[in-house]
Design an enzyme around this catalytic site. Structure first.
Site, PDB file in Angstrom:
ATOM      1  N   ASP A   1     -21.145 -75.401  71.782  1.00  0.00           N
ATOM      2  CA  ASP A   1     -22.323 -76.036  71.217  1.00  0.00           C
ATOM      3  C   ASP A   1     -23.204 -75.003  70.516  1.00  0.00           C
ATOM      4  O   ASP A   1     -23.455 -73.919  71.057  1.00  0.00           O
ATOM      5  CB  ASP A   1     -23.104 -76.717  72.342  1.00  0.00           C
ATOM      6  CG  ASP A   1     -24.378 -77.378  71.871  1.00  0.00           C
ATOM      7  OD1 ASP A   1     -24.289 -78.335  71.090  1.00  0.00           O
ATOM      8  OD2 ASP A   1     -25.465 -76.926  72.283  1.00  0.00           O
TER       9      ASP A   1
ATOM     10  N   GLU B   1     -19.084 -75.268  67.100  1.00  0.00           N
ATOM     11  CA  GLU B   1     -20.027 -76.062  66.325  1.00  0.00           C
ATOM     12  C   GLU B   1     -20.778 -75.031  65.488  1.00  0.00           C
ATOM     13  O   GLU B   1     -21.659 -74.333  66.001  1.00  0.00           O
ATOM     14  CB  GLU B   1     -20.989 -76.837  67.218  1.00  0.00           C
ATOM     15  CG  GLU B   1     -21.941 -77.712  66.421  1.00  0.00           C
ATOM     16  CD  GLU B   1     -22.991 -78.397  67.273  1.00  0.00           C
ATOM     17  OE1 GLU B   1     -23.404 -79.515  66.913  1.00  0.00           O
ATOM     18  OE2 GLU B   1     -23.420 -77.814  68.286  1.00  0.00           O
TER      19      GLU B   1
END
Length: 735
Positions: free
Chosen positions: A346, A382
């Site tokens: 993330d 990401e």
């Protein structure tokens, strides 16, 4: 000696020096070694929590390299514990030691209890015991039987992003007591569904132990997504069907074992960029009280505050060696002990910030590259954060794959009819070589997605032009306002049959494009059956039917489910849609590939059947094209060095708002064609056959996939016709 009355059922066998490594609580069958890092501490106490909630404080008198440790005999799995750290408290200098706080182990492998948001968690000098969670000593032993990682290459991978709880909460075939749990994900009904879609990897939204924010709890909401971690080695205990302390570990392992047995990999969405302790006003749970300056990036001009590249209040200090060690130890633990197959990082750009700028050569990436364990699993970034210069799609090192945000944006824009998207659409369809080839990466480096947990579901993408997040309690100010979505004429629910038909077709267009693009596709859970969040594009706090998968839709929208299965089955059956290498676009010089099959591996054609010119690509209004994929020109060997032959396909894309007659490109490309997938048909199936120069009507906003049915010449024997992919020498048989 340890006071027996405080320890309850633990015998007073004394305290031994123990070892500095491994960090955390490590049970060896006779007792438990405890170890915690703190450079700022002046004194550290281990607190063993008895069944009645009382505690025994054990001074950790052994210190090696700022690691405080002890071994306590007879401490067995299930024992709850925490630490108290004595040291300086001066927030203006970034020092936040507070021995009144029971602190959680950064290396804890299981946690129990709950945070009740008592003022003691936020106020200096007030004891937090009884108001915070505790660590739990676990039993590390588990029968993995013959478990082996599937190790599926990217070009054969289909990822399914799912939430452990939301995936199974309404599933009628999952027993009620297993719904919303790791055991629910492992249930045969769920696994059968994944396999029916061709899924080879399930990417689980955060399962590291996380915290529910006080702000959300005050509104009657919860941190449903879980991007608020604090336990980087512990599976989230709320997802365990077994309520016993520490049972989540065994249940998680059993889930992985069950998925592996069916050839499905497990990828974890991990949040190493920040923790759930939030900003300078947040609770003191673990890192802040153990060594604030080591674990967090503090503002240079005001050390009582935190640098925030994530929008969550803090950023982990990946420049500190012990913080980097925690991340790497966590990754290795999930691979070696929990048997997971990869990670999606993330806001990964945050991990690349050495000082302020994102640095591809940062220490974190160096460590991953040389690590013999971590470097061998799937690593998905990401590739952005909220800081300046944080959008880094295409810029991660060669070992990494990336969520391709440019793929998502381009495919959405193309199918909703935005101008000047044709050229970029072609690049995204063929694996985004402009982003990945220069760094030595293959098409599989592009994790292609149209929807993900963050944003609209597929059904909402074609049903709403605006977000509708009122249920989140922020007056619709949260969530992305520019979604590249289109409601097809009516905002939200409607009974208009024309609008509904268009929405269904657009859904099929997007799924088919995803399935047939080069790269690694990722499907969002529930999209295959039309899941809706009623226009909410930021359901992070909606732990409710709004965000859970509604399994009744599998019957209601059975056509879409069948179409999705058909689209991904087509991808699975034909390597021309999942190549390991990029297209080269050059004619073949191989004498075995003569005639039509000396043509390039890919040819771009106008709807009139002529090759595209620069003027065709540059026309801002162009929204239609034909793409010829030459199955006899796959320029890479199979896994055993064999030559790969496949059928050839013609993809007819029409994103215009009216029908277009497509002229097939003539006998140089194929004598006969049949429909392989038709996005104007509810299930994608249509029976139609065409000659080499036929005119094929393609409805408005529709993708039509044709397969060449006449035999193509191969070395010695014909290459396959309708029979799919073959190795050299295989026979073909027409339908």
């Amino acid at each position: 000696m340890v006071a027996p009355d405080a320890l309850g059922d633990v015998a007073p066998l004394g305290v031994w020096p123990g070892a500095a490594y491994p960090l955390g609580a490590t049970y060896d069958g006779a007792g438990t070694n405890f170890s915690v890092f703190s450079e700022v501490a002046e004194r550290v106490e281990l607190c063993l929590i008895a069944r009645d909630g009382t505690q025994a404080r054990i001074p950790l008198e052994e210190v090696d390299g700022y690691v405080w440790h002890a071994y306590v005999p007879a401490v067995a799995p299930g024992r709850r514990y925490g630490f108290r750290v004595h040291g300086p408290y001066d927030p203006e200098r970034g020092l936040r030691c507070d021995p009144s706080k029971l602190l959680l182990d950064p290396y804890g492998k299981a946690f129990a209890g709950r945070f009740d948001n008592d003022p003691s968690l936020y106020t200096y000098g007030r004891d937090s015991l009884g108001h915070t969670m505790t660590g739990v000593v676990i039993n590390p032993f588990f029968d993995w039987a013959d478990d082996r990682p599937p190790r599926r290459p990217y070009h054969e991978t289909v990822i399914y992003e799912a939430h452990v709880k939301g995936m199974t909460m309404t599933h009628p075939r999952v027993p009620r007591e297993l719904r919303g749990t790791y055991a629910g994900i492992a249930h045969p009904a769920v696994i059968d569904h994944l396999k029916s879609l061709g899924v080879t990897a399930i990417e689980l939204m955060p399962v590291h132990q996380f915290l529910h924010d006080r702000m959300l709890l005050d509104k009657g909401l919860r941190n449903y997504w879980g991007y608020n971690s604090f336990g980087y080695l512990a599976p989230h205990c709320e997802y365990a069907a077994d309520p016993r302390a520490g049972a989540a570990v065994t249940e998680f392992k059993a889930m992985v074992r069950a998925l592996h047995a069916e050839g499905i990999e497990v990828i974890l969405d991990v949040v190493y960029n920040h923790t759930g302790e939030g900003n300078h006003l947040g609770p003191t749970l673990a890192f802040r009280g153990i060594d604030n300056a080591a674990y967090y990036r503090l503002a240079q001009d005001d050390p009582q505050r935190y640098v925030d590249y994530t929008g969550t209040g803090n950023s982990l200090n990946v420049r500190h060696p012990h913080t980097l060690q925690l991340i790497m130890d966590s990754l290795r633990y999930w691979i070696l002990d929990m048997h997971v197959d990869g990670f999606r990082f993330d806001l990964a750009a945050t991990l690349a910030r050495e000082l302020h700028d994102v640095d591809r050569l940062s220490t974190f990436f160096d460590l991953v590259q040389q690590d013999p364990v971590v470097s061998q699993v799937k690593l998905i970034a990401e590739p952005w954060d909220v800081g300046e210069g944080g959008y880094q799609v295409g810029n991660f090192p060669s070992l990494w794959t990336e969520w391709n945000g440019k793929y998502r944006d381009t495919v959405r824009d193309y199918w909703r009819g935005e101008p000047a998207t044709l050229g970029e659409f072609a690049s995204r369809l063929t694996g985004s070589s402009d982003l990945y080839e220069a760094t030595g990466r293959r098409p599989g480096a592009s994790i292609n997605f149209v929807t993900a947990h963050d944003g609209f579901t597929l059904r909402d993408l074609v049903s709403y032009s605006e977000k509708h997040n009122e249920a989140n309690g922020e007056e619709n100010h949260d969530g992305e306002s520019y979604n590249r979505s289109w409601n097809c004429g009516v905002e939200g629910p409607t009974d208009d049959p024309q609008v509904l038909m268009l929405r269904e077709r657009q859904s099929r267009n997007l799924i088919a494009t995803l399935a047939l693009s080069q790269g690694t596709p990722m499907l969002l859970h529930g999209d295959e059956m039309g899941r809706t969040q009623q226009g909410n594009n930021n359901a992070y706090c909606q732990d409710s039917p709004l965000s859970w998968v509604d399994w009744s839709l599998a019957q209601k929208n059975s056509d879409l489910l069948q179409f999705t299965r058909a689209a991904f089955a087509l991808r699975s059956a034909h390597p021309v849609f999942r190549r390991r290498r990029f297209f080269d676009g050059r004619p073949s010089s191989d004498p075995d590939r003569g005639g039509r099959d000396a043509a390039p591996d890919i040819t771009w054609l106008t709807p009139g059947g002529a090759e595209m010119t620069a003027a065709d690509w540059d026309s801002g209004f162009g929204r239609s094209l034909e793409v010829f994929l030459n199955g006899a020109r796959i320029n890479e060997p199979g896994p055993h060095g064999e030559r790969i032959w496949d059928d050839s396909f013609l993809l007819c894309f029409n994103a215009h708002d009216g029908p277009i007659d497509f002229t097939l490109p003539g006998p140089d490309f194929g004598v006969g064609w049949s429909v392989a997938l038709d996005c104007s048909a509810p299930t994608g199936r249509a029976r139609a056959h065409y000659g080499s120069t036929a005119v094929v009507p393609v409805p408005a906003r529709c993708l039509l996939v044709l397969r060449r049915t006449d035999p193509a010449p191969g070395p010695g024997t014909p290459a396959p016709g309708a029979g799919g992919a073959h190795a050299e020498g295989a026979a073909w048989a027409p339908m």
